[in-house]
Every structure is written in C-alpha cells, then in structure tokens.
Design a protein around this motif. Structure first.
Motif, PDB file in Angstrom:
ATOM      1  N   GLY A 154      29.266  58.650  46.848  1.00  0.00           N
ATOM      2  CA  GLY A 154      29.678  57.361  46.298  1.00  0.00           C
ATOM      3  C   GLY A 154      31.050  57.340  45.654  1.00  0.00           C
ATOM      4  O   GLY A 154      31.342  56.445  44.856  1.00  0.00           O
ATOM      5  N   ARG A 155      31.905  58.275  46.024  1.00  0.00           N
ATOM      6  CA  ARG A 155      33.242  58.311  45.429  1.00  0.00           C
ATOM      7  C   ARG A 155      34.000  57.004  45.667  1.00  0.00           C
ATOM      8  O   ARG A 155      34.866  56.631  44.886  1.00  0.00           O
ATOM      9  N   ARG A 156      33.660  56.290  46.723  1.00  0.00           N
ATOM     10  CA  ARG A 156      34.344  55.031  47.059  1.00  0.00           C
ATOM     11  C   ARG A 156      34.133  53.958  45.989  1.00  0.00           C
ATOM     12  O   ARG A 156      34.874  52.957  45.953  1.00  0.00           O
ATOM     13  N   HIS A 157      33.121  54.122  45.141  1.00  0.00           N
ATOM     14  CA  HIS A 157      32.847  53.119  44.121  1.00  0.00           C
ATOM     15  C   HIS A 157      33.815  53.181  42.946  1.00  0.00           C
ATOM     16  O   HIS A 157      33.852  52.247  42.125  1.00  0.00           O
ATOM     17  N   VAL A 158      34.575  54.262  42.827  1.00  0.00           N
ATOM     18  CA  VAL A 158      35.558  54.367  41.744  1.00  0.00           C
ATOM     19  C   VAL A 158      36.788  53.555  42.141  1.00  0.00           C
ATOM     20  O   VAL A 158      37.367  53.793  43.196  1.00  0.00           O
ATOM     21  N   PRO A 159      37.198  52.589  41.330  1.00  0.00           N
ATOM     22  CA  PRO A 159      38.366  51.770  41.688  1.00  0.00           C
ATOM     23  C   PRO A 159      39.600  52.634  41.950  1.00  0.00           C
ATOM     24  O   PRO A 159      39.859  53.592  41.219  1.00  0.00           O
ATOM     25  N   LYS A 160      40.355  52.286  42.967  1.00  0.00           N
ATOM     26  CA  LYS A 160      41.561  53.047  43.308  1.00  0.00           C
ATOM     27  C   LYS A 160      42.687  52.779  42.319  1.00  0.00           C
ATOM     28  O   LYS A 160      43.568  53.621  42.123  1.00  0.00           O
ATOM     29  N   THR A 161      42.684  51.608  41.712  1.00  0.00           N
ATOM     30  CA  THR A 161      43.700  51.259  40.718  1.00  0.00           C
ATOM     31  C   THR A 161      43.031  50.480  39.591  1.00  0.00           C
ATOM     32  O   THR A 161      41.937  49.930  39.751  1.00  0.00           O
ATOM     33  N   GLY A 162      43.690  50.415  38.466  1.00  0.00           N
ATOM     34  CA  GLY A 162      43.208  49.613  37.351  1.00  0.00           C
ATOM     35  C   GLY A 162      42.226  50.351  36.468  1.00  0.00           C
ATOM     36  O   GLY A 162      41.651  51.377  36.843  1.00  0.00           O
ATOM     37  N   ALA A 163      42.021  49.812  35.282  1.00  0.00           N
ATOM     38  CA  ALA A 163      41.155  50.425  34.286  1.00  0.00           C
ATOM     39  C   ALA A 163      39.680  50.235  34.625  1.00  0.00           C
ATOM     40  O   ALA A 163      39.284  49.225  35.208  1.00  0.00           O
ATOM     41  N   ALA A 164      38.883  51.216  34.264  1.00  0.00           N
ATOM     42  CA  ALA A 164      37.424  51.143  34.411  1.00  0.00           C
ATOM     43  C   ALA A 164      36.806  52.204  33.519  1.00  0.00           C
ATOM     44  O   ALA A 164      37.448  53.200  33.172  1.00  0.00           O
ATOM     45  N   ILE A 165      35.565  51.969  33.145  1.00  0.00           N
ATOM     46  CA  ILE A 165      34.800  52.948  32.377  1.00  0.00           C
ATOM     47  C   ILE A 165      33.844  53.666  33.318  1.00  0.00           C
ATOM     48  O   ILE A 165      33.105  53.019  34.070  1.00  0.00           O
ATOM     49  N   LEU A 166      33.869  54.987  33.289  1.00  0.00           N
ATOM     50  CA  LEU A 166      32.886  55.793  34.020  1.00  0.00           C
ATOM     51  C   LEU A 166      31.805  56.196  33.023  1.00  0.00           C
ATOM     52  O   LEU A 166      32.057  56.965  32.095  1.00  0.00           O
TER      53      LEU A 166
END
Length: 237
Positions: A25-37
């Motif tokens: 599921g690595r594709r679920h991490v946004p390629k750009t921009g802020a996000a919380i993991l």
C-alpha cells in the motif's frame, strides 16, 4: 545530505539486506503535500523501518530518550534519528504536550510527512490500545489527511527490553488516507476529537487485525509495574 547518506548509503542498505522489509500500500502515501502517518507502535524499530521504506522523508516526534542514550547503541540510535530528521520531544504532559503539538504543526506547515503513534507509547503486549486525541487536533488544525500505517513483526524483531534484534522479516501495511475535512473548524470540540481519534484506531485495527482494548497503553503499563515498597517506620526504643 546527511539524511540521504544515512538512508541510501550507510544504514538503510544494511537494514534492508538483513531484515528484508516488505511494504503493502505504499501508493497511499501522498507524493506531495503534508500528511500525518498514524502508526501502531510495537517496537523501537518502528521509527526506523517506516521512514526507511518510504520514498519521502518522514519526521517522527520521538521521545527525547532516543537522543540521550549511551554507548555504541546510544550513539548509533542518536545518529540515525538525527540523520533521518526525527525530532526529540518531552512526553511529560502539560505544557510539554502543547509544545509537542506545536512542533508537529510546524512540520506539517512545511508540507512534510509527520509520523505519529496515536497510542502515545509502545504497546506492552502487542495489543492495540486507545488513541490520544492530539493526532485529531493536529489533523484539523493543519487540515491534512491521516494515513493509517501498521507495523508487522517489529516486536518479534526487537522486543521491549531486548538489546540485540532477532533476524526476522518485518513489514508495513499502509491504508487509504482518512479525510476529516468535514470537521474543519471544530478542533476545539473534545467530542469531535475523540470521534476522529477512534475512527483512526478502528482503521488501524482493521488494517492490522490486532486485538483492540479501549484503554490507554500507559495505564496498562502502570498496572504491570510492581508497587513501591512502603517505608518502614523508624523504631523508637
């Protein structure tokens, strides 16, 4: 530059060769921009393997003890955490908690990925425990998605209290981002914060199929500690 050397030249290739980590599921991490993991927390190794296996840098708010260890292990831990951009925080509560939240918001304000363990501490027994609402407040204030991440077998590799790791494969399962935009502007409502946090923990439980208990991990740890001996009163002859 130091981050690139640590991840791709020095420590990263060694860890990948020994432990052969896998990711779904690595594709679920946004390629750009802020996000919380948002990740479950089974082992000290979680903060190593999650940033190691993603294409983008991840900043974790790591407990300050990881930066003050002694000996070779302490030095190696400190160098890795500094080299991968991890930030030391004081987890004593009160004003320290507010300062940690503000530090996290600064990371998100730069458009970076922020790693958080909603449980607040490592699980003492592999169970997924109740999340703390700081993650919900950050998500609403920064207006960013939350990406659930589940660490697999890192507790088998590096159990709590063990000095040397076991050589086992570890894994990461990443779920679809959670969107809480419907709650924007409501970060002051503690019931909303609890609802969001619980939704995040449900996503983690479903993703990793861990047993869940609706109590704080810190409470369980405190229960397991032996009681302090009562002071012996002085004898008066």
């Amino acid at each position: 530059m130091f981050y690139w050397l640590m991840k791709y030249v020095v420590i990263g290739p060694i860890l990948k060769a020994i432990f052969r980590p896998w990711v779904v599921g690595r594709r679920h991490v946004p390629k750009t921009g802020a996000a919380i993991l948002a990740s479950n927390h089974l082992s000290f190794a979680d903060s190593i393997f999650l940033p190691l296996m993603l294409d983008r840098p991840v900043t974790f708010l790591a407990k300050s003890e990881y930066f003050t260890g002694k000996g070779i292990k302490g030095w190696a831990t400190r160098m890795f955490f500094k080299g991968t951009g991890q930030l030391p925080i004081d987890r004593s509560g009160g004003k320290a908690s507010e300062a940690s939240l503000n530090t996290g918001l600064q990371v998100l304000g730069r458009g970076d990925l922020l790693g958080i363990y909603p449980e607040g501490t490592r699980s003492p027994d592999g169970t997924l425990y109740r999340g703390r609402t700081g993650i919900a407040r950050m998500a609403l204030e920064a207006r960013v998605p939350v990406v659930p991440c589940v660490m697999v077998d890192t507790d088998t590799m590096m159990p709590i209290g063990q000095r040397l790791p076991n050589v086992v494969r570890v894994g990461i399962v990443i779920g679809e981002p959670l969107d809480f935009s419907r709650f924007h502007g409501m970060e002051g409502d503690r019931y909303i914060l609890r609802s969001i946090t619980d939704e995040i923990m449900v996503a983690l439980q479903r993703l990793g199929e861990q047993r869940y208990e609706d109590v704080y991990a810190s409470t369980v740890k405190n229960r397991a500690r032996p009681p302090r001996p009562e002071p012996v009163p002085a004898q008066i002859d």
